[in-house]
Design an enzyme around this catalytic site. Structure first.
Site, PDB file in Angstrom:
ATOM      1  N   HIS B  78       0.824  -1.210   0.000  1.00 27.66           N
ATOM      2  CA  HIS B  78       0.000   0.000   0.000  1.00 27.66           C
ATOM      3  C   HIS B  78       0.856   1.257   0.000  1.00 27.66           C
ATOM      4  O   HIS B  78       1.351   1.685   1.035  1.00 27.66           O
ATOM      5  CB  HIS B  78      -0.882  -0.020   1.258  1.00 27.66           C
ATOM      6  CG  HIS B  78      -1.998   0.965   1.238  1.00 27.66           C
ATOM      7  ND1 HIS B  78      -3.287   0.636   1.578  1.00 27.66           N
ATOM      8  CD2 HIS B  78      -2.037   2.275   0.913  1.00 27.66           C
ATOM      9  CE1 HIS B  78      -4.064   1.702   1.469  1.00 27.66           C
ATOM     10  NE2 HIS B  78      -3.310   2.719   1.072  1.00 27.66           N
ATOM     11  N   LEU B  81       2.005   6.694  -5.181  1.00 31.08           N
ATOM     12  CA  LEU B  81       3.142   7.237  -5.932  1.00 31.08           C
ATOM     13  C   LEU B  81       2.778   8.516  -6.685  1.00 31.08           C
ATOM     14  O   LEU B  81       3.641   9.142  -7.284  1.00 31.08           O
ATOM     15  CB  LEU B  81       3.697   6.186  -6.903  1.00 31.08           C
ATOM     16  CG  LEU B  81       4.284   4.935  -6.238  1.00 31.08           C
ATOM     17  CD1 LEU B  81       4.872   3.985  -7.289  1.00 31.08           C
ATOM     18  CD2 LEU B  81       5.355   5.291  -5.215  1.00 31.08           C
ATOM     19  N   ARG B  82       1.508   8.892  -6.666  1.00 29.26           N
ATOM     20  CA  ARG B  82       1.064  10.172  -7.265  1.00 29.26           C
ATOM     21  C   ARG B  82       1.402  10.273  -8.749  1.00 29.26           C
ATOM     22  O   ARG B  82       1.546  11.373  -9.268  1.00 29.26           O
ATOM     23  CB  ARG B  82       1.673  11.371  -6.534  1.00 29.26           C
ATOM     24  CG  ARG B  82       1.535  11.346  -5.024  1.00 29.26           C
ATOM     25  CD  ARG B  82       0.131  11.644  -4.582  1.00 29.26           C
ATOM     26  NE  ARG B  82       0.031  11.725  -3.121  1.00 29.26           N
ATOM     27  CZ  ARG B  82      -0.876  11.071  -2.410  1.00 29.26           C
ATOM     28  NH1 ARG B  82      -1.784  10.304  -3.006  1.00 29.26           N
ATOM     29  NH2 ARG B  82      -0.934  11.202  -1.107  1.00 29.26           N
ATOM     30  N   ASN B 112      -5.549   5.955  -6.648  1.00 30.29           N
ATOM     31  CA  ASN B 112      -6.135   7.301  -6.556  1.00 30.29           C
ATOM     32  C   ASN B 112      -5.207   8.350  -7.178  1.00 30.29           C
ATOM     33  O   ASN B 112      -4.857   9.348  -6.575  1.00 30.29           O
ATOM     34  CB  ASN B 112      -6.495   7.658  -5.108  1.00 30.29           C
ATOM     35  CG  ASN B 112      -5.297   7.673  -4.180  1.00 30.29           C
ATOM     36  OD1 ASN B 112      -4.275   7.065  -4.477  1.00 30.29           O
ATOM     37  ND2 ASN B 112      -5.422   8.373  -3.077  1.00 30.29           N
ATOM     38  N   ASP B 323       1.269   2.710   3.643  1.00 30.80           N
ATOM     39  CA  ASP B 323       0.359   3.799   3.270  1.00 30.80           C
ATOM     40  C   ASP B 323       1.141   5.095   3.042  1.00 30.80           C
ATOM     41  O   ASP B 323       0.695   6.198   3.405  1.00 30.80           O
ATOM     42  CB  ASP B 323      -0.756   4.007   4.300  1.00 30.80           C
ATOM     43  CG  ASP B 323      -1.932   4.810   3.727  1.00 30.80           C
ATOM     44  OD1 ASP B 323      -1.913   5.127   2.503  1.00 30.80           O
ATOM     45  OD2 ASP B 323      -2.868   5.119   4.476  1.00 30.80           O
TER      46      ASP B 323
END
Lengths: 310, 444
Positions: B78, B81-82, B112, B323
């Site tokens: 989890h 990495l944008r 996301n 995370d």
């Protein structure tokens, strides 16, 4: 009686000692005498610049601070903007850096975000006084409330204080609870559970839901302003029902303990949490609070600006 | 300087020239084979050739690993990495660099992104970019619903063919019961796990921290534990009903641990992860109003923290994931209410695990490393995460007593949003080998 090494900032009541609180209250009592003079001004803070920075709508608190600063001969600059600077693309940190560059001595800040005053204090050399940070603390309000109670009742020993209203969202309630507990008063709250934050009892606060059952047990009853927008949030069904259950109505006030008093941090919703004739009645300390507020804020500014008594 | 091009096979020609490596004298921890002993490891042709008490090989480059712990390359289920979307916060390149510095040789990136990982084009982009970077494996997690909007399912089949390892709308719970039921049912075609971010939005609202004594004192809006537990309970019922594989992301509350423990006993196909910040911190840290402590779900109470450690010990919690959630400094410098949720974690996970679980003698290295290697490997169906003869040579070397101070300079992630800045930690990754090549060596 010169103040002893104060902390740079006044962010909250929670971490103040009994001595620190009493120092503010004692000095405020002295300034109350100054305010009664024909020319109610002392030169203590001449040459100091105080900025009041209000990111949330407020009239009385900002005016109270401005008058307090002027009574001490400080230069005052008032800034108010109802929206957070973040909406303009400037962060609170940018604001802090700009203030720092303009070399003010003290900043009185109100902001909707809890922690905002602490944040500014950490980034500024100037002293910072919290005039309300979101639902966190409003230390000068609590101090002026404590001052008012002490002047009226003389002591906090065996003093029973009941706070009624939306405790969850109230910085006034929080700061008062911290201060009253520190000074040894008994504190209780009365509200529907939707207005009561969790773990209140582990803070040493008694919790009641039914006002009529407990109203006669208290020396001070403090009503909080009901924010009407909480109704849309589903926290209470209607103003009418709130008034029926928790409003300080004339009938209810008759059942209060003899010599007990009513307080309210203002502004009041007349006819909601308090009836007009109660707010203006003989048990009310509301205008006393406002008057004491100026003296108390003088004491706070004086102490944190490093004022000296000649 | 290594020559770089955009084609994956270029890196393999480079790797063909690799000499063999002999790791000498390490304490080898391999949960898959239950090994915890001094061993020498010979790595040849990208694979592990020998694991023996003493190996001599003159042609190999020798790494002296005395005082080090050698573990299978860590696997993070989890991270964020944008990429695509926020190259100012993180990219596959900077995130991979951060990952290897934290001992991770495989990381799963959450969908996301902007655009969302909901079609095979984005999946292909991530694989291609990860191959160009040529460090760790980057496994995309596809979104459960198109655009993470919680309405229509994505094309699980096509996404799996492109290489996703699971599905998640992470950042949001799939709120609609019927949509989530269908997601679980449809996943059974492929027997692939659904990764749920359990948090009921209507209960959590815009809560900024855990609801409890500390939130009451600070006046910060609370997000109650029940917001997580309600969805965990719902999902367990739906997983039992559908027979699907369910994996809970970042479990943070005592109640959630209890629900999952019971569900496992009942035979429901459920796994879960927690993150280092849920067993290292409690909500008292929020007194600082440091926005780096603002995460979703929030850092919980001390009772919850203890329950998380208990869940790790008794096996209820299968995995430790980071995370890792990079955010740019300007956004984290906003007021508490306006700052985004998340902290980075790839580079500090090993330290927090060492300090809290190992040094306080709550768990053994074998049990801890299992939660960062074989268990996550099993969850996403990959064969890495073990040190065995013939396995791909992905290993991390940890200096368990190594002290280090976290600083902006040392952090390789593009974002620096961690509350551990300027803190002194213990336990640090010294070196990482991926597919037989040394990809990371601690330099400071």
């Amino acid at each position: 009686m010169n103040p002893r090494n104060p902390k740079k900032d006044l962010v909250g009541i929670e971490n103040l000692s009994v001595d620190e609180i009493n120092q503010y209250l004692d000095l405020a009592d002295n300034f109350l005498e100054v305010l009664a003079r024909p020319i109610p001004i002392v030169p203590s803070l001449r040459g100091k610049t105080i900025l009041t920075l209000f990111f949330e709508a407020s009239t009385r608190t900002q005016i109270s601070f401005s008058i307090a600063a002027k009574r001490l001969s400080a230069d005052v600059v008032n800034f108010s903007q109802a929206t957070s600077s973040v909406k303009k693309g400037e962060t609170l940190l940018d604001t802090a850096r700009n203030i720092e560059a303009m070399k003010v001595d003290g900043v009185v800040v109100r902001h909707s975000a809890p922690g905002a005053a602490k944040f500014l204090g950490e980034h500024l050399d100037a002293f910072v006084v919290n005039a309300g940070d979101g639902g966190h603390e409003h230390p000068t309000q609590a101090l002026l409330d404590l001052m008012t109670m002490r002047r009226h009742f003389g002591s906090f020993k065996k003093l029973n204080v009941l706070i009624i209203g939306d405790i969850s969202h109230s910085r006034v309630a929080r700061s008062n609870i911290f201060g009253l507990k520190t000074l040894g008063a008994r504190v209780a709250i009365c509200a529907p559970p939707t207005f009561i934050p969790v773990e209140m009892k582990s803070m040493g606060v008694d919790v009641f839901y039914n006002l009529d059952e407990v109203i006669r047990d208290f020396d001070v009853i403090m009503a909080l302003r009901i924010q009407l927008e909480r109704q849309q949030g589903g926290l209470f069904p209607s103003v009418r029902e709130y008034r029926t259950l928790y409003g300080l109505t004339r009938e209810r006030v008759k059942r209060m303990k003899p010599k007990s008093m009513i307080m309210h941090p203002g502004p009041t919703n007349r006819g909601v949490e308090i009836d007009p004739d109660v707010a203006d009645g003989e048990r009310s300390l509301i205008l006393e609070q406002v008057k004491n507020g100026v003296a108390l804020r003088m004491a706070v500014l004086f102490i944190h600006a490093g004022g000296k008594i000649e | 300087m290594a020559w770089r091009c955009g084609w994956p096979f270029c890196s393999s020609t480079q790797e063909a020239k690799l000499s063999s490596i002999l790791v000498k004298g390490a304490r080898v921890i391999d949960p898959a084979s239950n090994l915890d002993a001094k061993r020498d490891i010979l790595i040849r042709e990208r694979k592990i050739a020998r694991i023996e008490k003493s190996v001599a090989d003159r042609k190999s480059r020798v790494i002296n690993a005395r005082d080090l712990i050698v573990v299978p390359g860590l696997i993070d289920l989890h991270c964020h990495l944008r990429d695509p979307g926020r190259p100012d916060e993180e990219t596959i390149a900077t995130g991979s660099n951060a990952a290897i510095a934290g001992g991770f040789t495989s990381i799963c990136c959450m969908p996301n992104t902007d655009p969302v990982i909901d079609n095979d084009g984005i999946v292909n982009y991530i694989y291609k970019e990860a191959a160009r970077v040529g460090l760790c494996d980057v496994f995309p997690i596809g979104s459960i619903t198109k655009g993470r909007a919680g309405k229509e399912l994505t094309e699980f089949g096509e996404l799996l063919r492109a290489g996703v390892k699971g599905f998640s709308d992470d950042g949001d719970t799939v709120a609609d019961n019927n949509v989530f039921r269908h997601a679980l049912e449809y996943s059974r075609v492929f027997d692939v796990p659904i990764f749920e971010h359990p948090l009921d939005k209507s209960l959590a609202q815009d809560g900024l921290m855990n609801e409890g004594l500390v939130s009451t004192r600070l006046g910060l809006k609370g997000s109650p534990a029940i917001a997580e537990e309600l969805i965990v309970a719902r999902d367990i019922m739906l997983a039992r009903f559908t027979g699907a594989r369910l994996h809970f992301c970042h479990i943070s509350t005592e109640g959630a641990v209890n629900l999952i423990r019971k569900a496992k006993k009942d035979g429901v196909r459920v796994t879960c992860e927690t993150c280092p910040h849920y067993f290292y911190f409690n909500d008292g840290v929020l007194e600082s109003f440091d926005t780096n402590y603002k995460v979703n779900p929030p850092i919980r109470s001390e009772d919850d923290r203890q329950a998380i450690i208990e869940g790790l010990k008794d096996g209820t919690i299968d995995c430790i994931a980071t995370d890792h959630a990079p955010h740019c400094q300007a956004e984290k410098e906003l007021e508490f209410a306006n700052a985004p949720y998340g902290m980075i974690g790839l580079e500090t996970a090993v330290s927090l695990v060492t300090m809290e679980l190992i040094n306080k003698q709550k768990m053994s290295w074998l049990d801890v490393i299992a939660k960062m290697t074989v268990n996550p490997a099993r969850a996403i169906g990959v064969k890495t995460g073990q040190i065995s003869v013939g396995a791909v040579a992905n290993i991390a070397m940890i200096g368990p007593d190594r002290k280090w101070k976290v600083s902006v300079d040392k952090i390789r992630s593009r974002s620096k949003n961690t509350p551990l800045l300027a803190k002194e930690l213990r336990g640090r990754v010294k070196s990482v080998i991926i597919r037989g090549a040394v990809k990371y060596s601690m330099t400071d």
